[in-house]
Design a protein around this motif. Structure first.
Motif, PDB file in Angstrom:
ATOM      1  N   ALA A  48       1.023   9.436  -5.574  1.00  0.00           N
ATOM      2  CA  ALA A  48       1.428  10.798  -5.209  1.00  0.00           C
ATOM      3  C   ALA A  48       2.358  11.388  -6.260  1.00  0.00           C
ATOM      4  CB  ALA A  48       2.109  10.788  -3.842  1.00  0.00           C
ATOM      5  N   VAL A  49       3.282  10.573  -6.744  1.00  0.00           N
ATOM      6  CA  VAL A  49       4.218  11.041  -7.784  1.00  0.00           C
ATOM      7  C   VAL A  49       3.458  11.374  -9.063  1.00  0.00           C
ATOM      8  CG1 VAL A  49       6.113  10.328  -9.289  1.00  0.00           C
ATOM      9  CG2 VAL A  49       6.214   9.838  -6.834  1.00  0.00           C
ATOM     10  N   GLU A  50       2.484  10.527  -9.410  1.00  0.00           N
ATOM     11  CA  GLU A  50       1.706  10.772 -10.629  1.00  0.00           C
ATOM     12  C   GLU A  50       0.941  12.091 -10.549  1.00  0.00           C
ATOM     13  OE1 GLU A  50      -0.861   7.569 -11.556  1.00  0.00           O
ATOM     14  OE2 GLU A  50       0.751   6.123 -11.914  1.00  0.00           O
ATOM     15  N   LYS A  51       0.453  12.422  -9.363  1.00  0.00           N
ATOM     16  CA  LYS A  51      -0.360  13.630  -9.200  1.00  0.00           C
ATOM     17  C   LYS A  51       0.440  14.905  -9.451  1.00  0.00           C
ATOM     18  CE  LYS A  51      -4.018  12.115  -6.039  1.00  0.00           C
ATOM     19  NZ  LYS A  51      -4.599  12.271  -4.684  1.00  0.00           N
ATOM     20  N   VAL A  52       1.711  14.914  -9.057  1.00  0.00           N
ATOM     21  CA  VAL A  52       2.491  16.159  -9.116  1.00  0.00           C
ATOM     22  C   VAL A  52       3.564  16.141 -10.192  1.00  0.00           C
ATOM     23  CG1 VAL A  52       2.100  16.590  -6.672  1.00  0.00           C
ATOM     24  CG2 VAL A  52       4.155  15.361  -7.366  1.00  0.00           C
ATOM     25  N   SER A  53       3.815  14.978 -10.799  1.00  0.00           N
ATOM     26  CA  SER A  53       4.922  14.877 -11.747  1.00  0.00           C
ATOM     27  C   SER A  53       4.512  15.337 -13.139  1.00  0.00           C
ATOM     28  CB  SER A  53       5.414  13.433 -11.815  1.00  0.00           C
ATOM     29  OG  SER A  53       6.402  13.281 -12.796  1.00  0.00           O
ATOM     30  N   ASN A  54       5.483  15.832 -13.879  1.00  0.00           N
ATOM     31  CA  ASN A  54       5.274  16.184 -15.285  1.00  0.00           C
ATOM     32  C   ASN A  54       5.515  14.983 -16.190  1.00  0.00           C
ATOM     33  OD1 ASN A  54       4.620  18.910 -14.906  1.00  0.00           O
ATOM     34  ND2 ASN A  54       6.776  19.457 -14.695  1.00  0.00           N
ATOM     35  N   ILE A  55       5.974  13.877 -15.610  1.00  0.00           N
ATOM     36  CA  ILE A  55       6.233  12.677 -16.385  1.00  0.00           C
ATOM     37  C   ILE A  55       4.930  11.905 -16.560  1.00  0.00           C
ATOM     38  CG2 ILE A  55       7.513  10.501 -16.485  1.00  0.00           C
ATOM     39  CD1 ILE A  55       9.613  11.792 -14.693  1.00  0.00           C
ATOM     40  N   LYS A  56       4.646  11.501 -17.793  1.00  0.00           N
ATOM     41  CA  LYS A  56       3.416  10.761 -18.061  1.00  0.00           C
ATOM     42  C   LYS A  56       3.407   9.420 -17.337  1.00  0.00           C
ATOM     43  CE  LYS A  56       1.572  11.981 -22.621  1.00  0.00           C
ATOM     44  NZ  LYS A  56       1.261  11.411 -23.945  1.00  0.00           N
ATOM     45  N   PRO A  57       2.350   9.116 -16.584  1.00  0.00           N
ATOM     46  CA  PRO A  57       2.232   7.765 -16.046  1.00  0.00           C
ATOM     47  C   PRO A  57       1.996   6.764 -17.183  1.00  0.00           C
ATOM     48  CG  PRO A  57       0.237   9.018 -15.613  1.00  0.00           C
ATOM     49  CD  PRO A  57       1.235   9.983 -16.173  1.00  0.00           C
ATOM     50  N   VAL A  58       2.608   5.606 -17.070  1.00  0.00           N
ATOM     51  CA  VAL A  58       2.485   4.579 -18.100  1.00  0.00           C
ATOM     52  C   VAL A  58       1.746   3.375 -17.516  1.00  0.00           C
ATOM     53  CG1 VAL A  58       3.712   3.012 -19.651  1.00  0.00           C
ATOM     54  CG2 VAL A  58       4.611   5.313 -19.231  1.00  0.00           C
TER      55      VAL A  58
ATOM     56  N   LYS B 109       0.834  -1.203   0.000  1.00  0.00           N
ATOM     57  CA  LYS B 109       0.000   0.000   0.000  1.00  0.00           C
ATOM     58  C   LYS B 109       0.874   1.260   0.000  1.00  0.00           C
ATOM     59  CE  LYS B 109      -3.911   2.246   2.267  1.00  0.00           C
ATOM     60  NZ  LYS B 109      -3.318   3.593   2.168  1.00  0.00           N
ATOM     61  N   VAL B 110       1.966   1.240   0.776  1.00  0.00           N
ATOM     62  CA  VAL B 110       2.877   2.387   0.814  1.00  0.00           C
ATOM     63  C   VAL B 110       3.447   2.670  -0.575  1.00  0.00           C
ATOM     64  CG1 VAL B 110       5.121   3.187   1.666  1.00  0.00           C
ATOM     65  CG2 VAL B 110       3.478   2.168   3.248  1.00  0.00           C
ATOM     66  N   ILE B 111       3.903   1.632  -1.262  1.00  0.00           N
ATOM     67  CA  ILE B 111       4.488   1.797  -2.607  1.00  0.00           C
ATOM     68  C   ILE B 111       3.448   2.314  -3.584  1.00  0.00           C
ATOM     69  CG2 ILE B 111       5.378   0.519  -4.598  1.00  0.00           C
ATOM     70  CD1 ILE B 111       7.515   1.048  -2.586  1.00  0.00           C
ATOM     71  N   ASN B 112       2.238   1.771  -3.529  1.00  0.00           N
ATOM     72  CA  ASN B 112       1.177   2.222  -4.438  1.00  0.00           C
ATOM     73  C   ASN B 112       0.764   3.659  -4.149  1.00  0.00           C
ATOM     74  OD1 ASN B 112       0.850  -0.116  -6.030  1.00  0.00           O
ATOM     75  ND2 ASN B 112      -0.337  -1.099  -4.428  1.00  0.00           N
ATOM     76  N   ASP B 113       0.678   4.023  -2.859  1.00  0.00           N
ATOM     77  CA  ASP B 113       0.344   5.407  -2.496  1.00  0.00           C
ATOM     78  C   ASP B 113       1.435   6.369  -2.957  1.00  0.00           C
ATOM     79  OD1 ASP B 113      -2.003   4.596  -1.379  1.00  0.00           O
ATOM     80  OD2 ASP B 113      -1.302   4.681   0.704  1.00  0.00           O
ATOM     81  N   LEU B 114       2.683   5.927  -2.831  1.00  0.00           N
ATOM     82  CA  LEU B 114       3.809   6.758  -3.277  1.00  0.00           C
ATOM     83  C   LEU B 114       3.756   6.972  -4.787  1.00  0.00           C
ATOM     84  CD1 LEU B 114       6.477   8.208  -2.662  1.00  0.00           C
ATOM     85  CD2 LEU B 114       7.633   6.000  -2.876  1.00  0.00           C
ATOM     86  N   GLN B 115       3.443   5.901  -5.525  1.00  0.00           N
ATOM     87  CA  GLN B 115       3.327   6.010  -6.975  1.00  0.00           C
ATOM     88  C   GLN B 115       2.206   6.973  -7.365  1.00  0.00           C
ATOM     89  OE1 GLN B 115       2.293   2.351  -8.928  1.00  0.00           O
ATOM     90  NE2 GLN B 115       2.693   3.146 -10.980  1.00  0.00           N
TER      91      GLN B 115
ATOM     92  N   LEU C 281      -4.106   5.420  -9.717  1.00  0.00           N
ATOM     93  CA  LEU C 281      -5.202   6.283 -10.165  1.00  0.00           C
ATOM     94  C   LEU C 281      -5.364   6.250 -11.685  1.00  0.00           C
ATOM     95  CD1 LEU C 281      -4.679   9.401  -7.856  1.00  0.00           C
ATOM     96  CD2 LEU C 281      -6.361   7.571  -7.620  1.00  0.00           C
ATOM     97  N   SER C 282      -4.254   6.226 -12.401  1.00  0.00           N
ATOM     98  CA  SER C 282      -4.324   6.189 -13.864  1.00  0.00           C
ATOM     99  C   SER C 282      -4.966   4.897 -14.346  1.00  0.00           C
ATOM    100  CB  SER C 282      -2.924   6.332 -14.463  1.00  0.00           C
ATOM    101  OG  SER C 282      -2.354   7.563 -14.109  1.00  0.00           O
ATOM    102  N   LEU C 283      -4.614   3.787 -13.696  1.00  0.00           N
ATOM    103  CA  LEU C 283      -5.202   2.499 -14.058  1.00  0.00           C
ATOM    104  C   LEU C 283      -6.704   2.499 -13.803  1.00  0.00           C
ATOM    105  CD1 LEU C 283      -5.070  -0.447 -14.928  1.00  0.00           C
ATOM    106  CD2 LEU C 283      -4.348  -1.035 -12.593  1.00  0.00           C
ATOM    107  N   GLN C 284      -7.124   3.070 -12.681  1.00  0.00           N
ATOM    108  CA  GLN C 284      -8.551   3.139 -12.381  1.00  0.00           C
ATOM    109  C   GLN C 284      -9.298   3.968 -13.428  1.00  0.00           C
ATOM    110  OE1 GLN C 284     -10.121   1.360 -10.129  1.00  0.00           O
ATOM    111  NE2 GLN C 284      -8.176   0.474  -9.470  1.00  0.00           N
ATOM    112  N   THR C 285      -8.664   5.017 -13.934  1.00  0.00           N
ATOM    113  CA  THR C 285      -9.266   5.840 -14.985  1.00  0.00           C
ATOM    114  C   THR C 285      -9.463   5.023 -16.258  1.00  0.00           C
ATOM    115  OG1 THR C 285      -8.203   7.814 -14.084  1.00  0.00           O
ATOM    116  CG2 THR C 285      -9.017   7.957 -16.340  1.00  0.00           C
ATOM    117  N   LEU C 286      -8.439   4.235 -16.635  1.00  0.00           N
ATOM    118  CA  LEU C 286      -8.535   3.392 -17.833  1.00  0.00           C
ATOM    119  C   LEU C 286      -9.599   2.314 -17.655  1.00  0.00           C
ATOM    120  CD1 LEU C 286      -7.545   2.410 -20.605  1.00  0.00           C
ATOM    121  CD2 LEU C 286      -5.811   1.045 -19.396  1.00  0.00           C
ATOM    122  N   ILE C 287      -9.645   1.702 -16.487  1.00  0.00           N
ATOM    123  CA  ILE C 287     -10.629   0.643 -16.231  1.00  0.00           C
ATOM    124  C   ILE C 287     -12.045   1.183 -16.379  1.00  0.00           C
ATOM    125  CG2 ILE C 287     -11.603  -0.832 -14.420  1.00  0.00           C
ATOM    126  CD1 ILE C 287      -8.651  -1.109 -13.397  1.00  0.00           C
TER     127      ILE C 287
END
Length: 290
Positions: free
Chosen positions: A83-93, A75-81, A278-284
């Motif tokens: 959080a990074v997706e929310k603020v990063s300029n790098i596209k989540p894949v 859960k910690v790793i997924n929450d960290l991922q 979060l990105s995966l949930q959007t695609l689903i």
């Protein structure tokens, strides 16, 4: 800063090792040496002052503390991922594994998803296999072909049930005909996606023609190869109505009979319960609703 906090490398080494229970397998997944994985695990155990694994001649087993720690650290790793997706300029894949037979059906949906969500990138990998092992394969989600999903570590969403019906290129039909009777079909080659001809057998049984056979048969390794041969005019294939819908709408394929038969199987989008992407949930949500 608390020096007892584990590093992300240590957490990832623990998660992958816990999933495989072999240092050699974990090392292959993480693209490091076996010794490096072992050092990360030992460092983590020292920081926590607990033993995470029991080591024996047959390999590794999680201790009681290790079993308690695993879902928490995932859960910690997924929450960290997230959080990074929310603020990063790098596209989540999103890495998505799919059976090759659904590529034609799925690609237009993925393209419209990418237009609606340009900030999310979807990386597709097709395979002739219809299953997934998230412990050994580096994918975020997969589309699989099942009767039902029995793995209680997975969350699944049914995309569509399989409905089978005979299809062929319109050029194979006699002039003035749009469909054929079951008996008339035996005069054309039958294209089979499996050696045991189960799709044809199921459809013929429901058409009260279980004993009917064709004079010419051709076998293929996958459904998409059999349907591709049908598109090119080489014979009749049993196709899935949903997967063949675009080809039928464009006139590349035509339905030979009004009967369509449910196989009892379907195509499911599956992903691990531990995922919190979060990105995966959007695609689903997009694929299930569209």
């Amino acid at each position: 800063m608390n020096n007892r906090l584990p590093s992300t490398k240590e957490m990832q080494a623990f998660i992958v090792t816990a999933d495989h229970l072999k240092l050699t397998s974990a090392a292959q997944v993480l693209h490091v040496t076996q010794g490096a994985v072992s050092r990360q695990i030992l460092s983590l155990e020292e920081k926590l002052n607990i033993r995470l694994f029991d080591r024996n001649a047959r390999g590794l087993t999680l201790t009681e503390k290790g079993l308690d720690f695993l879902p928490l650290i995932k859960k910690v790793i997924n929450d960290l991922q997230s959080a990074v997706e929310k603020v990063s300029n790098i596209k989540p894949v999103i890495r998505l594994k799919i059976p090759s037979c659904i590529t034609t059906w799925l690609l237009p949906k993925i393209m419209t998803f990418q237009q609606a969500y340009p900030e999310i990138s979807v990386e597709l990998t097709s395979s002739i296999k219809h299953d997934i092992n998230f412990s050994s394969e580096s994918f975020d989600a997969a589309i699989c072909y099942f009767t039902q999903v029995k793995d209680n570590t997975l969350i699944s969403h049914l995309l569509f049930e399989e409905d089978l019906t005979p299809v062929c290129a319109p050029s194979l039909l006699p002039e003035g005909k749009t469909q054929l009777s079951v008996d008339e079909m035996k005069n054309l080659p039958w294209l089979h996606s499996t050696p045991h001809k189960c799709d044809w057998a199921l459809w013929l049984a429901n058409a009260d023609s279980a004993s009917l056979t064709s004079n010419h048969n051709q076998h293929f390794a996958t459904l998409d190869l059999a349907v591709s041969a049908a598109r090119q005019g080489f014979g009749i294939s049993i196709g899935d109505v949903t997967l063949a819908s675009l080809d039928m709408a464009s006139g590349r394929l035509t339905r030979l009979h009004s009967l369509q038969v449910k196989s009892g199987k379907g195509y499911y989008l599956v992903y691990p319960k531990a995922a919190n992407n979060l990105s995966l949930q959007t695609l689903i949500t997009w694929l299930v609703d569209n």
